[in-house]
Scaffold this motif. Structure first.
Motif, PDB file in Angstrom:
ATOM      1  N   LYS A   1      50.602  -1.855 -23.142  1.00  0.00           N
ATOM      2  CA  LYS A   1      50.495  -3.236 -23.635  1.00  0.00           C
ATOM      3  C   LYS A   1      49.277  -3.412 -24.535  1.00  0.00           C
ATOM      4  CE  LYS A   1      52.909  -6.455 -20.676  1.00  0.00           C
ATOM      5  NZ  LYS A   1      52.847  -6.793 -19.260  1.00  0.00           N
TER       6      LYS A   1
ATOM      7  N   THR B   1      41.939 -15.134 -29.790  1.00  0.00           N
ATOM      8  CA  THR B   1      43.121 -14.412 -29.288  1.00  0.00           C
ATOM      9  C   THR B   1      43.678 -13.518 -30.382  1.00  0.00           C
ATOM     10  OG1 THR B   1      44.498 -16.210 -30.050  1.00  0.00           O
ATOM     11  CG2 THR B   1      44.019 -16.143 -27.697  1.00  0.00           C
TER      12      THR B   1
ATOM     13  N   SER C   1      41.890  -8.356 -21.770  1.00  0.00           N
ATOM     14  CA  SER C   1      41.447  -7.035 -22.242  1.00  0.00           C
ATOM     15  C   SER C   1      39.921  -6.903 -22.209  1.00  0.00           C
ATOM     16  CB  SER C   1      41.966  -6.784 -23.663  1.00  0.00           C
ATOM     17  OG  SER C   1      41.493  -7.788 -24.533  1.00  0.00           O
TER      18      SER C   1
ATOM     19  N   VAL D   1      49.564  -4.537 -28.682  1.00  0.00           N
ATOM     20  CA  VAL D   1      48.913  -5.666 -29.365  1.00  0.00           C
ATOM     21  C   VAL D   1      48.177  -5.153 -30.609  1.00  0.00           C
ATOM     22  CG1 VAL D   1      47.041  -7.357 -29.146  1.00  0.00           C
ATOM     23  CG2 VAL D   1      48.722  -7.112 -27.320  1.00  0.00           C
TER      24      VAL D   1
ATOM     25  N   LYS E   1      44.574  -8.643 -26.337  1.00  0.00           N
ATOM     26  CA  LYS E   1      45.416  -9.270 -25.324  1.00  0.00           C
ATOM     27  C   LYS E   1      44.532 -10.028 -24.323  1.00  0.00           C
ATOM     28  CE  LYS E   1      47.313  -6.511 -21.888  1.00  0.00           C
ATOM     29  NZ  LYS E   1      47.098  -7.391 -20.764  1.00  0.00           N
TER      30      LYS E   1
END
Ligand SMILES: Nc1ncnc2c1ncn2[C@@H]1O[C@H](COP(=O)(O)OP(=O)(O)O)[C@@H](O)[C@H]1O
Ligand SMILES: [Mg+2]
Length: 335
Positions: free
Chosen positions: A190, A164, A11, A194, A8
């Motif tokens: 979160k 990404t 991160s 991902v 993410k």
């Protein structure tokens, strides 16, 4: 060895990929760093000033020359215009090596001197105003896929990509092109969602995915990650004052990184090195062909006006480069 850092935004992909690159370079290993994130921050993370980073050449802008070079004398590819991001190499194609000079590196790679060692950086380029509404970022990232599909990399030489985890990596076969994918996750819902999504997409393609917990503070964070990620959790990187100092503009030497965090970098290197023996040249080539045929059928043949399925050289296997300078294996051979 081809390595991706995904996760993410925020991160810590850029931070950890830059540190890993520096760790490899400090050990004297040849490294190519690739910035394939829409937010192009790898150059500055490796010590470039914003001004130097802004002047980096972009792979996206050099696609025609890259295609012309890679096509070589491959008789199945009529012209560079007929080459798309997934066009696989075949007999006559030019292949790239990590350690060499070639027109692609001359046009697009920039050397960066680090406090210990050096690297070459390739950048896909920023998503510009002109791209809005007419192009997707994955058309730029496509250059990286082309390079990876034409790369003969051996043991102890590395290409590390900051990327990404978003849809751009799944818009093509890019996510399957790495020997190892490090998913950087903060110990939050979160962060791990991902991871789940990535794992889900990657499952059918044998993608080797390991999670690096980042900004992990204390046993509760670690328990959370262990519970959510299980055996895919490789290592955890703590909150780092060293990283914070760097972010504030200091240039701390790599030697002064917290020992526990430096040990994590070494653990990543061992994991990468151990993945060498899992490589399968046939499978790698077959997947490239699979994604090419999918692209050809769904949009590219119609766009280019020729049946791009005919670009596949079915007898070709992308061999492996051995560091003692051997030539790639002849077509069809499994090295
Ligand atoms: N382990 C860490 N300790 C302290 N700060 C960190 C750490 N990892 C990342 N950061 C900070 O978090 C922010 C986001 O990190 P970054 O690497 O840019 O994330 P991404 O590339 O995934 O978007 C940056 O300000 C970075 O300095
Ligand atoms: Mg980043």
């Amino acid at each position: 060895m081809k390595i991706a850092f995904v996760g993410k935004g925020g991160s810590g992909k850029t931070t950890l990929s830059a540190l890993f690159i520096r760790h490899l370079a400090a050990a004297g290993r040849p490294v190519i760093a690739v910035d394939a994130d829409i937010n192009q921050h790898l150059g500055p993370a490796l010590g470039l000033t914003d001004d130097q980073a802004a002047r980096l050449p972009s792979l996206g802008a050099h696609l025609p020359e890259i295609k012309e070079y890679l096509r070589g004398s491959n008789p199945l590819i009529g012209s560079a215009d007929e080459m798309i991001k997934t066009t696989p190499p075949g007999r006559g194609s030019r292949l790239l090596r990590i350690v060499e000079e070639n027109p692609v590196y001359a046009a697009c790679a920039r050397p960066i001197a680090l406090d210990e060692g050096s690297v070459r950086l390739l950048a896909t380029g920023a998503f510009t105003e002109e791209d809005l509404g007419v192009a997707c970022y994955h058309s730029k990232v496509g250059a990286v896929e082309l390079l990876l599909n034409h790369l003969l990399d051996g043991r102890d030489e590395y290409l590390v990509t900051d990327m990404t985890a978003g849809s751009d990596s799944f818009a093509s076969g890019l996510f399957t092109r790495f020997d190892l994918t490090f998913l950087v996750a903060e110990p939050t819902r979160k962060g791990v969602s991902v991871y789940r999504q990535y794992k889900d997409y990657a499952r059918d393609f044998g993608v080797h995915l390991r999670v690096i917990g980042n900004k992990v503070q204390g046993p509760d964070d670690l328990d959370f990650l262990r519970r959510e990620v299980g055996d895919d959790l490789l290592a955890t990187f703590g909150h780092s004052d060293w990283v914070r100092r760097m972010e504030q503009g200091a240039e701390p030497p790599l030697k002064s990184l917290e020992p526990a965090n430096r040990a994590v970098l070494e653990q990543l290197r061992s994991e990468v090195d151990a993945s060498f023996d899992r490589r399968d040249a046939h499978r790698y080539t077959e997947q490239a062909v699979l994604f090419h045929l999918r692209n050809a059928e769904s949009w590219a043949s119609a766009k280019v006006g020729v049946d791009l399925a005919n670009q596949v050289d079915h007898s070709f296997v992308l061999g492996e480069f051995t560091p003692d300078g051997e030539q790639p294996a002849p077509a069809g051979a499994h090295v």
